[in-house]
Design an enzyme around this catalytic site. Structure first.
Site, PDB file in Angstrom:
ATOM      1  N   LYS A  60      12.500  28.152  18.809  1.00  0.00           N
ATOM      2  CA  LYS A  60      11.597  28.740  20.008  1.00  0.00           C
ATOM      3  C   LYS A  60      12.378  29.536  20.803  1.00  0.00           C
ATOM      4  CE  LYS A  60       7.701  28.209  20.545  1.00  0.00           C
ATOM      5  NZ  LYS A  60       6.786  29.026  19.978  1.00  0.00           N
ATOM      6  N   THR A  98       8.164  27.140  25.129  1.00  0.00           N
ATOM      7  CA  THR A  98       8.213  25.705  25.323  1.00  0.00           C
ATOM      8  C   THR A  98       9.351  25.026  26.277  1.00  0.00           C
ATOM      9  OG1 THR A  98       8.451  23.539  24.300  1.00  0.00           O
ATOM     10  CG2 THR A  98       9.514  25.404  23.225  1.00  0.00           C
TER      11      THR A  98
HETATM   12  P1  NAD Z   1      -0.025  23.514  15.607  1.00  0.00           P
HETATM   13  O1  NAD Z   1       1.110  23.059  14.888  1.00  0.00           O
HETATM   14  O2  NAD Z   1      -0.942  22.528  16.025  1.00  0.00           O
HETATM   15  O3  NAD Z   1      -0.601  24.784  15.092  1.00  0.00           O
HETATM   16  C1  NAD Z   1       0.330  25.925  14.695  1.00  0.00           C
HETATM   17  C2  NAD Z   1      -0.699  27.057  14.055  1.00  0.00           C
HETATM   18  O4  NAD Z   1       0.069  27.911  13.342  1.00  0.00           O
HETATM   19  C3  NAD Z   1      -1.468  26.339  12.764  1.00  0.00           C
HETATM   20  O5  NAD Z   1      -2.790  26.754  12.801  1.00  0.00           O
HETATM   21  C4  NAD Z   1      -0.639  26.917  11.431  1.00  0.00           C
HETATM   22  O6  NAD Z   1      -1.547  27.284  10.368  1.00  0.00           O
HETATM   23  C5  NAD Z   1      -0.323  28.266  11.909  1.00  0.00           C
HETATM   24  N1  NAD Z   1       1.109  28.837  11.493  1.00  0.00           N
HETATM   25  C6  NAD Z   1       2.011  28.322  11.083  1.00  0.00           C
HETATM   26  N2  NAD Z   1       2.745  28.908  10.322  1.00  0.00           N
HETATM   27  C7  NAD Z   1       2.287  30.224  10.283  1.00  0.00           C
HETATM   28  C8  NAD Z   1       2.609  31.435   9.775  1.00  0.00           C
HETATM   29  N3  NAD Z   1       3.734  31.668   9.052  1.00  0.00           N
HETATM   30  N4  NAD Z   1       1.803  32.594   9.811  1.00  0.00           N
HETATM   31  C9  NAD Z   1       0.527  32.176  10.385  1.00  0.00           C
HETATM   32  N5  NAD Z   1       0.229  31.332  10.994  1.00  0.00           N
HETATM   33  C10 NAD Z   1       0.971  29.963  10.996  1.00  0.00           C
HETATM   34  O7  NAD Z   1       0.917  24.132  16.913  1.00  0.00           O
HETATM   35  P2  NAD Z   1       0.513  23.837  18.661  1.00  0.00           P
HETATM   36  O8  NAD Z   1       0.835  22.624  18.849  1.00  0.00           O
HETATM   37  O9  NAD Z   1      -0.937  24.329  18.685  1.00  0.00           O
HETATM   38  O10 NAD Z   1       1.390  24.992  19.197  1.00  0.00           O
HETATM   39  C11 NAD Z   1       1.013  26.405  19.333  1.00  0.00           C
HETATM   40  C12 NAD Z   1       2.186  26.998  19.956  1.00  0.00           C
HETATM   41  O11 NAD Z   1       2.492  26.439  21.091  1.00  0.00           O
HETATM   42  C13 NAD Z   1       3.412  26.806  19.085  1.00  0.00           C
HETATM   43  O12 NAD Z   1       4.206  27.995  19.239  1.00  0.00           O
HETATM   44  C14 NAD Z   1       4.173  25.905  19.985  1.00  0.00           C
HETATM   45  O13 NAD Z   1       5.559  25.983  19.841  1.00  0.00           O
HETATM   46  C15 NAD Z   1       3.853  26.269  21.431  1.00  0.00           C
HETATM   47  N6  NAD Z   1       3.908  24.796  22.276  1.00  0.00           N
HETATM   48  C16 NAD Z   1       3.237  23.840  21.830  1.00  0.00           C
HETATM   49  C17 NAD Z   1       3.381  22.631  22.588  1.00  0.00           C
HETATM   50  C18 NAD Z   1       2.738  21.411  22.217  1.00  0.00           C
HETATM   51  O14 NAD Z   1       2.849  20.411  22.921  1.00  0.00           O
HETATM   52  N7  NAD Z   1       2.122  21.338  21.198  1.00  0.00           N
HETATM   53  C19 NAD Z   1       4.152  22.712  23.860  1.00  0.00           C
HETATM   54  C20 NAD Z   1       4.680  24.107  24.477  1.00  0.00           C
HETATM   55  C21 NAD Z   1       4.643  25.109  23.475  1.00  0.00           C
END
Ligand code: NAD
Ligand code: TYD
Length: 342
Positions: free
Chosen positions: A155, A126
């Protein structure tokens, strides 16, 4: 497509569900295994349309557990690792799961992927790893990592761990660092879906501080296209920033949402600021454009309009979420904040 079987972790979350869908259409014949624990943020409804596809396999499991990771990685030659606790505000309330899932879970996935001998491991990081940037700076991939929230620190720790596997174990990993995503299926705890659904419910929207914090926004399918391109053609060991191209204040986002939903300023409730609230994120994304030819294809305005429309027509998706445990979370997160601001 140089891979036969990809494991996507966190595929029932917001970005992961779009990525699974993209993988199944972009790479016909490629198998996709989705490893997800189904936490509060994971939702089977996000991938209801992919359920019966023969190339798709769902494994309910925890990235912190080596046996679950190995079961999911059986037969896989590539990994895109997204599973994480993803919400900054929750990491301020309680950060245990952020440390175990985001850091230790990444370690478990790296070890399992080494054992299985995957040929690519893409870690989805991120822009928050760079911390808050003063005007007019924009972080390129060499910019120092200065995380400022427990989420961002977790992260960053995982991001660095992935880099050490490249140097120490000659492990074929790559990293992307994306800006703030928005679009359908985003859990209504993040700014845009929280504000849209509150407005659809006739409620106020809680704007933190002076509302002038700046974020770069990217439409979720643009992010997923970038992940696909990096997996296909990215250089092993490299980091790629990706974003929407320019910063906007939260107040600007809020005004656009109010206009899109026919609401006025009286729907804004200025509330106590987030502790340690990063003032400004800004990314230099020249590298991914120059090396891999990727750039976002959606205009922010059109994508935001489409997102509002999606939430307007998909109450069946978000209304069940905004009940039960969500109500308790909302009260814990916003109850005292609103009172302090008055
Ligand atoms: P989200 O919170 O919508 O989804 C996270 C998913 O991970 C969920 O389906 C959850 O059930 C699963 N999860 C959580 N803990 C777990 C575990 N211990 N084992 C297996 N599964 C598990 O997140 P998102 O917004 O889709 O983000 C996804 C990735 O992208 C993350 O790594 C986040 O750091 C990164 N990211 C997100 C953004 C954003 O704006 N949302 C921006 C940059 C990077
Ligand atoms: P968020 O969607 O939580 O993403 P991040 O903290 O990862 O950038 O927040 C985006 C911006 O919106 C951030 O500056 C905090 C602000 N914000 C509010 O003003 N009110 C809210 O209720 C939320 C959730 C966020």
């Amino acid at each position: 497509m140089p891979f036969q079987h990809i494991c996507i972790t966190g595929g029932l979350g917001f970005i992961g569900s779009h990525l699974v869908r993209l993988a199944l259409t972009r790479w016909p014949g490629v198998r996709v295994t989705n490893l997800d624990l189904i936490t509060y943020a994971g939702n089977e409804a996000n991938l209801a349309d992919c359920c019966g596809r023969p190339e798709y396999r769902f494994v309910r499991g925890d990235v912190r557990k080596p046996a679950d990771a190995l079961a999911a990685l059986d037969g896989c030659d590539a990994v895109i690792h997204l599973a994480a606790e993803s919400h900054v505000d929750r990491s301020i309330l309680a950060s245990d799961d952020f440390m175990t899932t985001n850091i230790l879970g990444t370690h478990v996935m790296l070890e399992a992927a080494r054992k299985v001998g995957v040929r690519r491991f893409l870690y989805v990081s991120t822009d928050e790893v760079y911390g808050s940037l003063p005007e007019p700076l924009a972080a390129d991939e060499q910019y120092p990592l200065r995380p400022r929230s427990p989420y961002a620190a977790s992260k960053t720790a995982a991001d660095l761990l992935v880099q050490t596997y490249v140097t120490t174990h000659d492990f074929p990993a790559l990293i992307t660092r994306s800006s703030n995503n928005f679009g359908p299926y985003q859990y209504p705890e993040k700014l845009i879906p929280l504000f849209v659904t509150n407005l659809l419910e006739g409620r106020k929207v809680p704007l933190y501080g002076d509302g002038l914090n700046v974020r770069d926004w990217i439409y979720v399918t643009d992010h997923c296209e970038a992940l696909a391109v990096v997996l296909e053609r990215g250089r092993v060991g490299e980091v790629y920033n990706l974003g929407g191209g320019r910063g906007r204040t939260n107040r600007e986002i809020c005004d656009r949402l109010l206009a899109g939903l026919g609401k006025g300023e009286s729907s804004i409730e200025y509330v106590a600021d987030r502790p340690g609230h990063d003032r400004r994120y800004a990314l230099n994304c020249d590298k991914i454009g120059r090396e891999l030819g990727w750039q976002p294809t959606h205009s922010f305005e059109q994508a935001l309009t489409a997102t509002i429309e999606w939430y307007r027509t998909r109450r069946d998706w978000w209304e069940p979420i905004k009940s039960g445990a969500y109500k308790a979370y909302y009260e814990q997160q916003y109850g005292s904040r609103a009172k302090r601001s008055s």
